[in-house]
Design a protein around this motif. Structure first.
Motif, PDB file in Angstrom:
ATOM      1  N   GLY A  34     -28.108 -17.066 -14.196  1.00 13.31           N
ATOM      2  CA  GLY A  34     -29.256 -16.190 -14.371  1.00 13.31           C
ATOM      3  C   GLY A  34     -29.760 -15.689 -13.036  1.00 13.31           C
ATOM      4  O   GLY A  34     -29.215 -16.007 -11.966  1.00 13.31           O
ATOM      5  N   HIS A  96     -32.867 -26.645  -9.552  1.00 17.35           N
ATOM      6  CA  HIS A  96     -33.096 -25.745 -10.674  1.00 17.35           C
ATOM      7  C   HIS A  96     -33.507 -26.566 -11.892  1.00 17.35           C
ATOM      8  O   HIS A  96     -33.421 -27.796 -11.885  1.00 17.35           O
ATOM      9  N   ASP A  98     -32.938 -26.508 -16.273  1.00 18.62           N
ATOM     10  CA  ASP A  98     -32.148 -25.895 -17.325  1.00 18.62           C
ATOM     11  C   ASP A  98     -33.033 -25.092 -18.280  1.00 18.62           C
ATOM     12  O   ASP A  98     -34.194 -25.430 -18.508  1.00 18.62           O
ATOM     13  N   SER A  99     -32.453 -24.043 -18.830  1.00 23.22           N
ATOM     14  CA  SER A  99     -33.188 -23.221 -19.807  1.00 23.22           C
ATOM     15  C   SER A  99     -33.582 -24.067 -21.015  1.00 23.22           C
ATOM     16  O   SER A  99     -32.845 -24.978 -21.424  1.00 23.22           O
ATOM     17  N   MET A 102     -30.669 -22.601 -25.558  1.00 21.91           N
ATOM     18  CA  MET A 102     -29.328 -22.119 -25.251  1.00 21.91           C
ATOM     19  C   MET A 102     -28.695 -21.549 -26.517  1.00 21.91           C
ATOM     20  O   MET A 102     -28.629 -22.225 -27.549  1.00 21.91           O
ATOM     21  N   THR A 110     -28.893 -21.719 -32.001  1.00 21.97           N
ATOM     22  CA  THR A 110     -29.651 -21.960 -30.783  1.00 21.97           C
ATOM     23  C   THR A 110     -29.875 -23.465 -30.629  1.00 21.97           C
ATOM     24  O   THR A 110     -30.231 -24.144 -31.589  1.00 21.97           O
ATOM     25  N   THR A 113     -32.829 -27.570 -25.569  1.00 22.44           N
ATOM     26  CA  THR A 113     -32.259 -28.511 -24.610  1.00 22.44           C
ATOM     27  C   THR A 113     -33.257 -29.636 -24.324  1.00 22.44           C
ATOM     28  O   THR A 113     -34.085 -29.550 -23.427  1.00 22.44           O
ATOM     29  N   SER A 155     -33.770 -32.599 -19.885  1.00 27.41           N
ATOM     30  CA  SER A 155     -33.464 -31.238 -19.432  1.00 27.41           C
ATOM     31  C   SER A 155     -34.641 -30.591 -18.707  1.00 27.41           C
ATOM     32  O   SER A 155     -34.457 -29.591 -18.007  1.00 27.41           O
ATOM     33  N   SER A 156     -35.819 -31.139 -18.873  1.00 27.53           N
ATOM     34  CA  SER A 156     -36.998 -30.618 -18.185  1.00 27.53           C
ATOM     35  C   SER A 156     -37.037 -31.005 -16.711  1.00 27.53           C
ATOM     36  O   SER A 156     -37.888 -30.512 -15.962  1.00 27.53           O
TER      37      SER A 156
END
Length: 227
Positions: A34, A96, A98-99, A102, A110, A113, A155-156
């Motif tokens: 991204g 970074h 993660d989104s 996904m 969808t 995450t 994932s946060s």
């Protein structure tokens, strides 16, 4: 909570994976980055639709489907198909996150995450650098596991892969949507389940306290789970 899981793949399976991955056509990881990630991402990835990525990803999913510790820790509802990356020649992925959502390519599915996973496919002595650094409530934890072992983490979390200065770091990575969204709730259930599994061999099958403890686990899961 950061949870290492050993022996997701055997050493023989890792050798078979590496034979296919070493012969694969790797692409610049920027192709899937991204706008923010493009500033910090320097690695290579496999085309998700390639025969190698699909076959190896499905093999990982089959292994996870019967891995009791993974199921206990993740309580998976959906799993994003495993992807594969390679870091070498100074390759790195800076800090970074993660989104949150996904989209699975070619589908209308969808995945939220909740958990991120990295399955190591290079032995630690094959490369220098390449630590997965994960920021948590108690500071930064660095992870560099044996080939075939995997780490799960929220994932946060802010995380990064440090530069690989020698050799190549090869791994699979993917995301899990859990039936229990809350990290604290998942952690409590995991700790409780691990305690039950440790106690079970020491108790009679009809042990009243063990049955009560198992009932507490399932009643909490019933309260918190969403499918």
């Amino acid at each position: 909570m950061l949870i290492p899981i050993e022996n997701v793949l055997s050493k023989d399976e890792v050798r078979q994976f590496r034979a296919r991955l070493d012969a694969a056509a790797w692409q610049d990881g920027l192709a899937t980055a991204g706008s923010l990630a493009r500033q910090v991402k320097r690695n290579q990835q496999l085309d998700d639709a390639s025969d190698t990525a699909v076959a190896l990803g499905n093999h990982i999913l089959r292994r996870l489907g019967s891995h009791p510790e993974f199921i206990s820790a993740a309580l998976p509802n959906r799993i994003y198909p495993p992807k594969f990356n390679r870091y070498r020649d100074g390759g790195t992925y800076g800090v970074h996150v993660d989104s949150a959502l996904m989209q699975v390519g070619g589908t209308n599915i969808t995945v939220r995450t909740d958990l991120s996973a990295t399955l190591f496919l290079s032995e630690p002595d094959e490369y220098d650098g390449g630590e997965l650094q994960i920021e948590g409530p108690f500071g930064v934890q660095a992870v560099k596991l044996e080939a075939g072992d995997m780490v799960l983490y929220p994932s946060s979390s802010l995380h990064q892969v440090t530069p690989v200065t020698r050799g190549a770091r090869i791994a699979s990575f993917f995301w899990i949507q859990s039936m229990v969204q809350g990290e604290g709730d998942r952690t409590l259930l995991y700790d409780l389940d691990q305690a039950i599994q440790e106690l079970t061999p020491r108790c009679a099958p009809d042990d009243d306290q063990l049955l009560r403890l198992t009932g507490v686990y399932h009643n909490l899961l019933r309260r918190w789970a969403a499918t």
